[in-house]
Design a protein around this motif. Sequence first.
Motif, PDB file in Angstrom:
ATOM      1  N   LEU A 246       7.599   5.400   0.268  1.00  0.00           N
ATOM      2  CA  LEU A 246       8.251   5.270  -1.036  1.00  0.00           C
ATOM      3  C   LEU A 246       7.269   4.759  -2.080  1.00  0.00           C
ATOM      4  N   HIS A 247       6.381   3.845  -1.683  1.00  0.00           N
ATOM      5  CA  HIS A 247       5.360   3.364  -2.615  1.00  0.00           C
ATOM      6  C   HIS A 247       4.484   4.513  -3.100  1.00  0.00           C
ATOM      7  N   ASP A 248       4.199   5.477  -2.219  1.00  0.00           N
ATOM      8  CA  ASP A 248       3.363   6.610  -2.611  1.00  0.00           C
ATOM      9  C   ASP A 248       4.040   7.448  -3.686  1.00  0.00           C
ATOM     10  N   THR A 249       5.362   7.444  -3.711  1.00  0.00           N
ATOM     11  CA  THR A 249       6.098   8.172  -4.754  1.00  0.00           C
ATOM     12  C   THR A 249       6.425   7.266  -5.938  1.00  0.00           C
ATOM     13  N   ASP A 250       5.767   6.101  -6.002  1.00  0.00           N
ATOM     14  CA  ASP A 250       5.931   5.112  -7.072  1.00  0.00           C
ATOM     15  C   ASP A 250       7.349   4.552  -7.138  1.00  0.00           C
ATOM     16  N   ARG A 251       7.936   4.318  -5.945  1.00  0.00           N
ATOM     17  CA  ARG A 251       9.255   3.703  -5.858  1.00  0.00           C
ATOM     18  C   ARG A 251       9.159   2.447  -4.997  1.00  0.00           C
ATOM     19  N   SER A 252       9.992   1.495  -5.294  1.00  0.00           N
ATOM     20  CA  SER A 252      10.041   0.259  -4.526  1.00  0.00           C
ATOM     21  C   SER A 252      10.658   0.521  -3.150  1.00  0.00           C
ATOM     22  N   GLY A 253      10.353  -0.329  -2.198  1.00  0.00           N
ATOM     23  CA  GLY A 253      10.938  -0.228  -0.867  1.00  0.00           C
ATOM     24  C   GLY A 253      12.436  -0.474  -0.864  1.00  0.00           C
ATOM     25  N   TRP A 254      12.946  -1.085  -1.925  1.00  0.00           N
ATOM     26  CA  TRP A 254      14.389  -1.336  -2.027  1.00  0.00           C
ATOM     27  C   TRP A 254      15.188  -0.040  -2.075  1.00  0.00           C
TER      28      TRP A 254
ATOM     29  N   GLY B  84       0.814  -1.207   0.000  1.00  0.00           N
ATOM     30  CA  GLY B  84       0.000   0.000   0.000  1.00  0.00           C
ATOM     31  C   GLY B  84       0.849   1.259   0.000  1.00  0.00           C
ATOM     32  N   ARG B  85       0.195   2.365   0.283  1.00  0.00           N
ATOM     33  CA  ARG B  85       0.843   3.665   0.204  1.00  0.00           C
ATOM     34  C   ARG B  85       0.584   4.466   1.471  1.00  0.00           C
ATOM     35  N   ALA B  86       1.523   5.342   1.810  1.00  0.00           N
ATOM     36  CA  ALA B  86       1.372   6.224   2.970  1.00  0.00           C
ATOM     37  C   ALA B  86       1.586   7.657   2.516  1.00  0.00           C
TER      38      ALA B  86
ATOM     39  N   PRO C 139      -4.127   6.190  -8.822  1.00  0.00           N
ATOM     40  CA  PRO C 139      -3.537   4.895  -8.497  1.00  0.00           C
ATOM     41  C   PRO C 139      -2.182   4.706  -9.182  1.00  0.00           C
ATOM     42  N   ASN C 140      -1.299   3.983  -8.507  1.00  0.00           N
ATOM     43  CA  ASN C 140      -0.048   3.579  -9.134  1.00  0.00           C
ATOM     44  C   ASN C 140       0.111   2.076  -8.919  1.00  0.00           C
ATOM     45  N   ARG C 141       1.269   1.514  -9.214  1.00  0.00           N
ATOM     46  CA  ARG C 141       1.445   0.059  -9.143  1.00  0.00           C
ATOM     47  C   ARG C 141       1.379  -0.481  -7.722  1.00  0.00           C
ATOM     48  N   PHE C 142       1.390   0.400  -6.718  1.00  0.00           N
ATOM     49  CA  PHE C 142       1.343  -0.042  -5.327  1.00  0.00           C
ATOM     50  C   PHE C 142      -0.028   0.123  -4.693  1.00  0.00           C
ATOM     51  N   GLY C 143      -0.969   0.664  -5.432  1.00  0.00           N
ATOM     52  CA  GLY C 143      -2.326   0.780  -4.902  1.00  0.00           C
ATOM     53  C   GLY C 143      -2.951   2.114  -5.217  1.00  0.00           C
ATOM     54  N   PRO C 144      -4.169   2.314  -4.683  1.00  0.00           N
ATOM     55  CA  PRO C 144      -4.874   3.573  -4.935  1.00  0.00           C
ATOM     56  C   PRO C 144      -4.252   4.726  -4.150  1.00  0.00           C
ATOM     57  N   ASP C 145      -4.550   5.919  -4.594  1.00  0.00           N
ATOM     58  CA  ASP C 145      -4.057   7.129  -3.934  1.00  0.00           C
ATOM     59  C   ASP C 145      -4.699   7.243  -2.555  1.00  0.00           C
ATOM     60  N   PRO C 146      -3.894   7.298  -1.470  1.00  0.00           N
ATOM     61  CA  PRO C 146      -4.488   7.378  -0.135  1.00  0.00           C
ATOM     62  C   PRO C 146      -5.261   8.667   0.111  1.00  0.00           C
ATOM     63  N   VAL C 147      -4.977   9.722  -0.630  1.00  0.00           N
ATOM     64  CA  VAL C 147      -5.718  10.969  -0.469  1.00  0.00           C
ATOM     65  C   VAL C 147      -7.130  10.800  -1.049  1.00  0.00           C
TER      66      VAL C 147
END
Length: 144
Positions: A94-102, A19-21, A129-137
């Motif tokens: 990082l997922h919210d910025t469309d980047r992997s946790g790596w 998910g995203r934060a 939405p991005n590849r990690f889920g919907p926009d939390p806003v």
Amino acid sequence: MTAWDWMILPLRRYARFSGRARPREYWMFVLFVVLAMIALSILETALGLAVTERWVQTGPWSASAVYRTHGGPLTGLFALGIFIPHLAVMVRRLHDTDRSGWWLLLGFIPILGGLVLLIFFIIGGTRGPNRFGPDPVEVGERRA
């Protein structure tokens, strides 16, 4: 949501790395951690649990007394308990910025890696939405 709800939201999502934060969730959690560490340090000092080192350095032209306090058992236990939620909220940020946790591995590069991560944590997330889920806003933070 109140400020306290934002501060403890990552604790309710303890080990959720998917998910995203949004930025508010991350920075309010950082504020909570800083305030808790300050409170625990004061408590440990008052109870005599903190480890304080004192030494005097003298040179031909100067002298200085130095004090250094290390955290005691309460701050150590708190840091251990908060490690997984902090890691999880950083990955979701990082997922919210469309980047992997790596990308967190950048933190192992002295100075530059930490600055890059700081910039990633500050910038707003991708809209929609991005590849990690919907926009939390757009979805809202109604679920823990």
